[in-house]
Each structure stands twice: as C-alpha cells, then as structure tokens.
Design a protein around this motif. Structure first.
Motif, PDB file in Angstrom:
ATOM      1  N   SER A  15       0.865  -1.165   0.000  1.00  0.00           N
ATOM      2  CA  SER A  15       0.000   0.000   0.000  1.00  0.00           C
ATOM      3  C   SER A  15       0.912   1.227   0.000  1.00  0.00           C
ATOM      4  O   SER A  15       1.899   1.269   0.735  1.00  0.00           O
ATOM      5  CB  SER A  15      -0.842  -0.060   1.273  1.00  0.00           C
ATOM      6  OG  SER A  15      -1.793   0.942   1.255  1.00  0.00           O
ATOM      7  N   LYS A  19       0.946   1.615  -7.073  1.00  0.00           N
ATOM      8  CA  LYS A  19       0.536   0.626  -8.067  1.00  0.00           C
ATOM      9  C   LYS A  19      -0.725   0.999  -8.834  1.00  0.00           C
ATOM     10  O   LYS A  19      -0.782   0.823 -10.058  1.00  0.00           O
ATOM     11  CB  LYS A  19       0.326  -0.699  -7.332  1.00  0.00           C
ATOM     12  CG  LYS A  19      -0.138  -1.840  -8.168  1.00  0.00           C
ATOM     13  CD  LYS A  19      -0.272  -3.062  -7.298  1.00  0.00           C
ATOM     14  CE  LYS A  19      -1.038  -2.724  -6.019  1.00  0.00           C
ATOM     15  NZ  LYS A  19      -1.326  -3.909  -5.209  1.00  0.00           N
ATOM     16  N   SER A  20      -1.715   1.531  -8.140  1.00  0.00           N
ATOM     17  CA  SER A  20      -2.977   1.849  -8.822  1.00  0.00           C
ATOM     18  C   SER A  20      -2.774   2.902  -9.907  1.00  0.00           C
ATOM     19  O   SER A  20      -3.313   2.771 -11.010  1.00  0.00           O
ATOM     20  CB  SER A  20      -4.025   2.356  -7.837  1.00  0.00           C
ATOM     21  OG  SER A  20      -4.114   1.480  -6.752  1.00  0.00           O
ATOM     22  N   SER A  21      -1.986   3.947  -9.607  1.00  0.00           N
ATOM     23  CA  SER A  21      -1.740   4.993 -10.606  1.00  0.00           C
ATOM     24  C   SER A  21      -0.970   4.426 -11.790  1.00  0.00           C
ATOM     25  O   SER A  21      -1.229   4.778 -12.940  1.00  0.00           O
ATOM     26  CB  SER A  21      -0.944   6.152 -10.017  1.00  0.00           C
ATOM     27  OG  SER A  21      -1.367   6.430  -8.723  1.00  0.00           O
ATOM     28  N   LYS A  24      -3.302   2.337 -13.928  1.00  0.00           N
ATOM     29  CA  LYS A  24      -4.184   3.219 -14.688  1.00  0.00           C
ATOM     30  C   LYS A  24      -3.442   3.778 -15.906  1.00  0.00           C
ATOM     31  O   LYS A  24      -3.971   3.783 -17.018  1.00  0.00           O
ATOM     32  CB  LYS A  24      -4.651   4.356 -13.767  1.00  0.00           C
ATOM     33  CG  LYS A  24      -5.706   5.245 -14.338  1.00  0.00           C
ATOM     34  CD  LYS A  24      -6.420   5.998 -13.197  1.00  0.00           C
ATOM     35  CE  LYS A  24      -7.420   6.991 -13.737  1.00  0.00           C
ATOM     36  NZ  LYS A  24      -6.800   8.290 -14.079  1.00  0.00           N
ATOM     37  N   GLU A  48     -14.674   5.481  -4.531  1.00  0.00           N
ATOM     38  CA  GLU A  48     -14.545   4.186  -5.211  1.00  0.00           C
ATOM     39  C   GLU A  48     -15.892   3.753  -5.789  1.00  0.00           C
ATOM     40  O   GLU A  48     -16.921   3.870  -5.132  1.00  0.00           O
ATOM     41  CB  GLU A  48     -14.036   3.114  -4.240  1.00  0.00           C
ATOM     42  CG  GLU A  48     -12.545   3.217  -3.992  1.00  0.00           C
ATOM     43  CD  GLU A  48     -11.993   2.081  -3.150  1.00  0.00           C
ATOM     44  OE1 GLU A  48     -10.812   1.773  -3.292  1.00  0.00           O
ATOM     45  OE2 GLU A  48     -12.746   1.515  -2.325  1.00  0.00           O
ATOM     46  N   HIS A  53     -13.409   0.053  -9.337  1.00  0.00           N
ATOM     47  CA  HIS A  53     -12.294  -0.245  -8.439  1.00  0.00           C
ATOM     48  C   HIS A  53     -12.386  -1.678  -7.928  1.00  0.00           C
ATOM     49  O   HIS A  53     -11.387  -2.393  -7.878  1.00  0.00           O
ATOM     50  CB  HIS A  53     -12.270   0.765  -7.293  1.00  0.00           C
ATOM     51  CG  HIS A  53     -12.074   2.162  -7.788  1.00  0.00           C
ATOM     52  ND1 HIS A  53     -13.123   2.984  -8.118  1.00  0.00           N
ATOM     53  CD2 HIS A  53     -10.937   2.852  -8.067  1.00  0.00           C
ATOM     54  CE1 HIS A  53     -12.642   4.141  -8.564  1.00  0.00           C
ATOM     55  NE2 HIS A  53     -11.322   4.082  -8.542  1.00  0.00           N
ATOM     56  N   TYR A  54     -13.549  -2.065  -7.532  1.00  0.00           N
ATOM     57  CA  TYR A  54     -13.828  -3.432  -7.072  1.00  0.00           C
ATOM     58  C   TYR A  54     -15.300  -3.740  -7.318  1.00  0.00           C
ATOM     59  O   TYR A  54     -16.103  -2.828  -7.544  1.00  0.00           O
ATOM     60  CB  TYR A  54     -13.598  -3.554  -5.547  1.00  0.00           C
ATOM     61  CG  TYR A  54     -12.151  -3.619  -5.140  1.00  0.00           C
ATOM     62  CD1 TYR A  54     -11.417  -4.793  -5.284  1.00  0.00           C
ATOM     63  CD2 TYR A  54     -11.507  -2.496  -4.610  1.00  0.00           C
ATOM     64  CE1 TYR A  54     -10.072  -4.849  -4.903  1.00  0.00           C
ATOM     65  CE2 TYR A  54     -10.164  -2.540  -4.240  1.00  0.00           C
ATOM     66  CZ  TYR A  54      -9.453  -3.724  -4.384  1.00  0.00           C
ATOM     67  OH  TYR A  54      -8.134  -3.784  -4.031  1.00  0.00           O
ATOM     68  N   ASP A 102      -4.080  -6.813 -10.047  1.00  0.00           N
ATOM     69  CA  ASP A 102      -3.566  -6.038  -8.908  1.00  0.00           C
ATOM     70  C   ASP A 102      -3.885  -6.863  -7.668  1.00  0.00           C
ATOM     71  O   ASP A 102      -4.965  -6.743  -7.100  1.00  0.00           O
ATOM     72  CB  ASP A 102      -4.262  -4.672  -8.922  1.00  0.00           C
ATOM     73  CG  ASP A 102      -4.043  -3.851  -7.657  1.00  0.00           C
ATOM     74  OD1 ASP A 102      -3.536  -4.389  -6.648  1.00  0.00           O
ATOM     75  OD2 ASP A 102      -4.402  -2.664  -7.681  1.00  0.00           O
TER      76      ASP A 102
END
Ligand SMILES: Nc1nc2c(ncn2[C@@H]2O[C@H](COP(=O)(O)OP(=O)(O)O)[C@@H](O)[C@H]2O)c(=O)[nH]1
Ligand SMILES: [Mg+2]
Length: 203
Positions: A15, A19-21, A24, A48, A53-54, A102
C-alpha cells in the motif's frame, strides 16, 4: 494478422507503492491492456465505484462465490477478503487483452501455481521515507495508523524476491516505462534495481 494471445501480468506492491496509478497509466497508454476488477468484502472508500475499483460484496456472497469455485484465486489481506473472478479474467483473455492483476503476494503464488506462464512484477518504493510520505499523503491519519501501515507494507515488501521482476517507483514515468517494457516482453529495457533493499525492508 492473427489475434495476439492475451497474457496475465501480476502487479503487487505495498500500500503506498503507487501501483494503482501505474496500472491506470498502463491501461491508458497501451490499448490492449486491461485491469481485472476483483471482488472484495472491504467497504468502498470515498470515490470508489462498484465495478470500477472493485465489486463490493458482503462476506456471505464472497463465501458463496468461493464455494461455487468462481475465483481463480482468493486471499485474506489484512482482515478483508479479496478474489480474482474467473469470469472477469476469462472474458478479457478471450478478447486477446493483456490482463493486469492487482493482487497481493498470496494471490501471486496461487496464480503462478495454476498458470506458470503468468508474469509477476513487484513494485517497490525507493525508500522508507518516500513510502511513509505516500502513506501520509492519503489524509489525516494518526501516527498509530501510519505506523501500522508501515508494518503492513514492510511485511508485503519482504516477498519481493518471489516475483519475476522488480520495478522501483522512484520516478513515475521511468517506472511506467519499465512496466511497459515488461509487458511488451522486452524486460531487458527495464532499469536495473539500485535501491538499498536492506534499508527498505528494515523495520
Ligand atoms: N490475492 C488478492 N489480492 C488482492 C485482490 N484484489 C486486491 N488485492 C490486494 O489487496 C491489497 C489491499 O488492496 P486495497 O484494499 O485496494 O488497498 P490498497 O493497499 O490501497 O491497494 C493490495 O495488496 C491488493 O493488491 C485479489 O483479487 N486477490
Ligand atoms: Mg489497491
């Protein structure tokens, strides 16, 4: 031209690893790349969106999906359940997409056991200082919460050696190019890892 066979790419990071950026930016810069949206029992954070996102589900629904074998892999991560849906992944692979997962190190192990051809990448922050800065950047959290996130991130980072590739997110664009090289099956174009891993993993 024959349609390219889609491949699975596992992206793991602590965290705050960014990673998310990066995921994307990969999707935006590479037209055949898609991210597999996981299911989770974690409640949505502000902003979210369901299915983006989920897929947010309650624990009963999650258990029923496990029982019905609807997950390619699933794991508990720091108190919440997360799973990769077979249906989501199969649909994207059938479209010939490069599929980004991810997921955490436990998910990586499960996927590699079933699909040895999957490519795994661990994204590391350049230093503990930068990691802490990024964990703080999220908002008005107490010192205690930050300390817990640092411990969790360190536990996660200790698994980096199990991954096929390591990318250091010191500079966003450079890390993005490293990931693009790995996805294009040209990992020799990615930069060598030069961070002080001892210092990074030392609690
Ligand atoms: N094994 C597994 N891990 C997942 C899945 N989806 C997300 N994760 C991981 O769960 C961890 C927590 O994710 P999240 O709740 O989004 O918080 P984050 O730390 O802000 O990314 C991250 O390491 C994710 O990669 C999944 O389907 N399977
Ligand atoms: Mg995430």
């Amino acid at each position: 031209m024959p349609k390219k066979q889609g491949k699975l790419f596992i992206l793991s990071a602590p965290s705050g690893g960014g990673k998310s950026s990066l995921a994307k930016a990969l999707v935006e810069s590479m037209p055949d790349v898609a991210v597999s949206v996981s299911h989770t029992t974690r409640p949505p954070r502000p902003g979210e969106q369901e299915g983006v996102h989920y897929y947010f589900v309650d624990p009963e629904t999650f258990r029923a999906m496990v029982a019905a074998d609807r997950f390619l892999e699933h794991a508990e991560v720091f108190g919440n359940h997360y799973g990769t849906s077979r249906e989501v992944v199969e649909r994207l692979l059938a479209q010939g997409r490069q599929v980004l997962l991810d997921i955490d190190w436990q998910g990586m192990r499960s996927i590699k056991a079933k699909m040895p051809g999957a490519v795994s990448v661990f994204i590391l922050p350049p230093s503990r200082e930068v990691l802490e800065e990024r964990l703080r950047g999220r908002g008005q959290d107490s010192a205690e919460v930050i300390a817990r996130r640092m411990r969790e991130a360190t536990a996660e980072m200790r698994h980096y050696k199990e991954f096929g590739h390591v990318v250091v997110n010191d500079d966003f664009n450079a890390a993005l190019e490293d990931l693009q090289a790995i996805i294009e099956d040209a990992p020799e174009r990615a930069r060598p890892v030069t961070v002080d891993l001892e210092a990074l993993l030392h609690d």
